[in-house]
Design a protein around this motif. Structure first.
Motif, PDB file in Angstrom:
ATOM      1  N   GLN A  22      41.131  29.864  35.875  1.00 44.90           N
ATOM      2  CA  GLN A  22      41.525  31.175  36.393  1.00 44.90           C
ATOM      3  C   GLN A  22      42.294  31.969  35.343  1.00 44.90           C
ATOM      4  O   GLN A  22      42.130  33.193  35.236  1.00 44.90           O
ATOM      5  CB  GLN A  22      42.368  31.006  37.653  1.00 44.90           C
ATOM      6  CG  GLN A  22      41.561  30.572  38.873  1.00 44.90           C
ATOM      7  CD  GLN A  22      42.436  30.254  40.066  1.00 44.90           C
ATOM      8  OE1 GLN A  22      43.513  29.660  39.927  1.00 44.90           O
ATOM      9  NE2 GLN A  22      41.996  30.645  41.253  1.00 44.90           N
ATOM     10  N   ALA A  23      43.110  31.289  34.552  1.00 43.35           N
ATOM     11  CA  ALA A  23      43.848  31.964  33.478  1.00 43.35           C
ATOM     12  C   ALA A  23      42.875  32.577  32.468  1.00 43.35           C
ATOM     13  O   ALA A  23      43.046  33.718  32.026  1.00 43.35           O
ATOM     14  CB  ALA A  23      44.783  30.982  32.781  1.00 43.35           C
ATOM     15  N   LEU A  24      41.820  31.817  32.126  1.00 45.38           N
ATOM     16  CA  LEU A  24      40.812  32.325  31.197  1.00 45.38           C
ATOM     17  C   LEU A  24      40.047  33.499  31.812  1.00 45.38           C
ATOM     18  O   LEU A  24      39.808  34.518  31.142  1.00 45.38           O
ATOM     19  CB  LEU A  24      39.844  31.214  30.815  1.00 45.38           C
ATOM     20  CG  LEU A  24      38.684  31.623  29.897  1.00 45.38           C
ATOM     21  CD1 LEU A  24      39.210  32.168  28.579  1.00 45.38           C
ATOM     22  CD2 LEU A  24      37.738  30.443  29.658  1.00 45.38           C
ATOM     23  N   GLY A  25      39.680  33.361  33.083  1.00 47.52           N
ATOM     24  CA  GLY A  25      38.955  34.428  33.749  1.00 47.52           C
ATOM     25  C   GLY A  25      39.745  35.718  33.785  1.00 47.52           C
ATOM     26  O   GLY A  25      39.230  36.808  33.513  1.00 47.52           O
ATOM     27  N   MET A  26      41.029  35.601  34.078  1.00 47.89           N
ATOM     28  CA  MET A  26      41.874  36.787  34.127  1.00 47.89           C
ATOM     29  C   MET A  26      42.038  37.377  32.728  1.00 47.89           C
ATOM     30  O   MET A  26      42.094  38.597  32.554  1.00 47.89           O
ATOM     31  CB  MET A  26      43.234  36.428  34.708  1.00 47.89           C
ATOM     32  CG  MET A  26      43.965  37.606  35.309  1.00 47.89           C
ATOM     33  SD  MET A  26      45.189  37.037  36.497  1.00 47.89           S
ATOM     34  CE  MET A  26      46.086  38.548  36.762  1.00 47.89           C
ATOM     35  N   GLY A  27      42.096  36.496  31.726  1.00 49.40           N
ATOM     36  CA  GLY A  27      42.191  36.963  30.344  1.00 49.40           C
ATOM     37  C   GLY A  27      40.971  37.749  29.912  1.00 49.40           C
ATOM     38  O   GLY A  27      41.075  38.737  29.179  1.00 49.40           O
ATOM     39  N   LEU A  28      39.802  37.323  30.374  1.00 46.76           N
ATOM     40  CA  LEU A  28      38.568  38.035  30.041  1.00 46.76           C
ATOM     41  C   LEU A  28      38.534  39.412  30.712  1.00 46.76           C
ATOM     42  O   LEU A  28      38.132  40.406  30.093  1.00 46.76           O
ATOM     43  CB  LEU A  28      37.351  37.206  30.463  1.00 46.76           C
ATOM     44  CG  LEU A  28      37.131  35.910  29.658  1.00 46.76           C
ATOM     45  CD1 LEU A  28      36.030  35.071  30.284  1.00 46.76           C
ATOM     46  CD2 LEU A  28      36.787  36.239  28.201  1.00 46.76           C
ATOM     47  N   PHE A  29      38.957  39.474  31.971  1.00 47.22           N
ATOM     48  CA  PHE A  29      39.022  40.770  32.645  1.00 47.22           C
ATOM     49  C   PHE A  29      40.031  41.688  31.958  1.00 47.22           C
ATOM     50  O   PHE A  29      39.846  42.910  31.911  1.00 47.22           O
ATOM     51  CB  PHE A  29      39.415  40.586  34.117  1.00 47.22           C
ATOM     52  CG  PHE A  29      38.252  40.363  35.038  1.00 47.22           C
ATOM     53  CD1 PHE A  29      37.517  41.430  35.516  1.00 47.22           C
ATOM     54  CD2 PHE A  29      37.880  39.080  35.411  1.00 47.22           C
ATOM     55  CE1 PHE A  29      36.433  41.238  36.360  1.00 47.22           C
ATOM     56  CE2 PHE A  29      36.802  38.864  36.260  1.00 47.22           C
ATOM     57  CZ  PHE A  29      36.076  39.943  36.730  1.00 47.22           C
ATOM     58  N   GLN A  30      41.075  41.102  31.408  1.00 50.50           N
ATOM     59  CA  GLN A  30      42.109  41.875  30.739  1.00 50.50           C
ATOM     60  C   GLN A  30      41.549  42.651  29.545  1.00 50.50           C
ATOM     61  O   GLN A  30      42.075  43.707  29.174  1.00 50.50           O
ATOM     62  CB  GLN A  30      43.233  40.936  30.280  1.00 50.50           C
ATOM     63  CG  GLN A  30      44.433  41.622  29.698  1.00 50.50           C
ATOM     64  CD  GLN A  30      45.596  40.666  29.504  1.00 50.50           C
ATOM     65  OE1 GLN A  30      46.707  40.949  29.920  1.00 50.50           O
ATOM     66  NE2 GLN A  30      45.348  39.531  28.886  1.00 50.50           N
ATOM     67  N   CYS A  31      40.474  42.147  28.960  1.00 48.05           N
ATOM     68  CA  CYS A  31      39.870  42.813  27.802  1.00 48.05           C
ATOM     69  C   CYS A  31      39.353  44.208  28.149  1.00 48.05           C
ATOM     70  O   CYS A  31      39.206  45.059  27.260  1.00 48.05           O
ATOM     71  CB  CYS A  31      38.730  41.966  27.230  1.00 48.05           C
ATOM     72  SG  CYS A  31      39.291  40.411  26.503  1.00 48.05           S
ATOM     73  N   LEU A  32      39.077  44.447  29.428  1.00 45.00           N
ATOM     74  CA  LEU A  32      38.641  45.778  29.847  1.00 45.00           C
ATOM     75  C   LEU A  32      39.720  46.827  29.570  1.00 45.00           C
ATOM     76  O   LEU A  32      39.420  48.011  29.412  1.00 45.00           O
ATOM     77  CB  LEU A  32      38.294  45.783  31.339  1.00 45.00           C
ATOM     78  CG  LEU A  32      37.050  44.981  31.751  1.00 45.00           C
ATOM     79  CD1 LEU A  32      36.966  44.893  33.274  1.00 45.00           C
ATOM     80  CD2 LEU A  32      35.793  45.620  31.185  1.00 45.00           C
ATOM     81  N   ALA A  33      40.974  46.370  29.505  1.00 47.25           N
ATOM     82  CA  ALA A  33      42.086  47.293  29.275  1.00 47.25           C
ATOM     83  C   ALA A  33      42.109  47.824  27.857  1.00 47.25           C
ATOM     84  O   ALA A  33      42.901  48.713  27.527  1.00 47.25           O
ATOM     85  CB  ALA A  33      43.412  46.594  29.589  1.00 47.25           C
ATOM     86  N   LEU A  34      41.247  47.289  26.978  1.00 49.24           N
ATOM     87  CA  LEU A  34      41.145  47.828  25.623  1.00 49.24           C
ATOM     88  C   LEU A  34      40.560  49.236  25.638  1.00 49.24           C
ATOM     89  O   LEU A  34      40.711  49.988  24.689  1.00 49.24           O
ATOM     90  CB  LEU A  34      40.276  46.903  24.755  1.00 49.24           C
ATOM     91  CG  LEU A  34      40.902  45.534  24.438  1.00 49.24           C
ATOM     92  CD1 LEU A  34      39.875  44.605  23.806  1.00 49.24           C
ATOM     93  CD2 LEU A  34      42.112  45.687  23.523  1.00 49.24           C
TER      94      LEU A  34
END
Length: 268
Positions: free
Chosen positions: A150-162
């Motif tokens: 889940q930590a990795l999944g959330m990290g991947l979604f976080q990339c959208l904030a770029l």
């Protein structure tokens, strides 16, 4: 006048940095209305007030941060459940740093009003979709139940904030809901992940802008920093108390309204 602008912009930063509504969009819009835009001084100021918001997160979550760093005894809701550790945080922030480093030059070209409008709408659609698709029974109802996956999944979604205007909070909250977290847990994990990410990004930008600082700018920077810190401190606690009740749909609708305001005041 500098102090007044510092206070106004500090309030905007503190209210929006950790809400899923895009602090970048608000800073651009309000800065445009105030005539406070387009200079290196403004860019440096935005870095300084962001550091005020980061400090607020550290103050709110200081016990948890010390636990993660191994500087105090860890407290969990259930001794049989995996404890949140620095490994979860590293897994969560790694994708953002990798994508940010690889596409840094490209990302810098995206800071335009047009990109912000598109990102505001796209982020709002994602947030509404996450609310309707999310699992009815989350597998992570507390921070100590968050898995590495889940930590990795959330990290991947976080990339959208770029993408400017997408909102780091909006991206991570939506991702958290889709991968089995409840609203409060996703929010708390996102807040904690924000500390190393925002500190690193702001620190880098501040070092690059250091030569542009002058003593005459201190009233602007100090008033903005302190205001952002105080307002963010209140906003974080208020947001955490309400997010499980109000969900993401109201924020998504607000983003659509903000996109319209952008179109009226910035693009026309």
């Amino acid at each position: 006048m500098d102090i007044i602008i510092g206070i106004i912009m500090g309030i905007v930063e503190g209210l929006t940095e950790f809400a899923p509504v895009s602090s970048t969009g608000h800073m651009i819009l309000v800065g445009h209305l105030l005539g406070f835009e387009g200079t290196t001084r403004v860019t440096t100021f935005e870095i300084v007030v962001q550091l005020g918001s980061i400090l607020a997160v550290v103050v709110v979550f200081w016990k948890r941060i010390l636990n993660i760093l191994g500087l105090s005894k860890k407290e969990t809701d259930d001794q049989n459940i995996g404890k949140l550790s620095y490994i979860h945080i590293l897994i969560g922030i790694l994708p953002f740093f990798l994508f940010g480093a690889v596409f840094y030059d490209f990302i810098k070209t995206l800071f335009t009003p047009q990109t912000v409008v598109i990102s505001l709408i796209a982020g709002g659609i994602l947030m509404m979709a996450a609310e309707f698709i999310r699992k009815p029974s989350p597998t992570a109802s507390t921070l100590d139940q968050v898995s590495y996956k889940q930590a990795l999944g959330m990290g991947l979604f976080q990339c959208l904030a770029l993408f400017p205007g997408f909102s780091r909070m909006g991206a991570t909250l939506s991702g958290g809901l889709l991968i089995g977290m409840n609203h409060k847990t996703a929010s708390e994990f996102s807040f904690i992940m924000a500390v190393p990410i925002m500190a690193a990004a702001s620190g880098k930008d501040l070092l690059e802008s250091w030569s542009y600082l002058s003593v005459s700018d201190l009233p602007l920077f100090i008033s903005g920093f302190l205001t952002a810190f105080i307002v963010a401190l209140i906003a974080i606690k208020f947001f955490l108390a309400l997010i499980n009740k109000i969900k993401l749909v109201p924020f998504a609708i607000y983003r659509f309204v903000l996109a319209i305001l952008f179109w009226i005041f910035i693009l026309n």
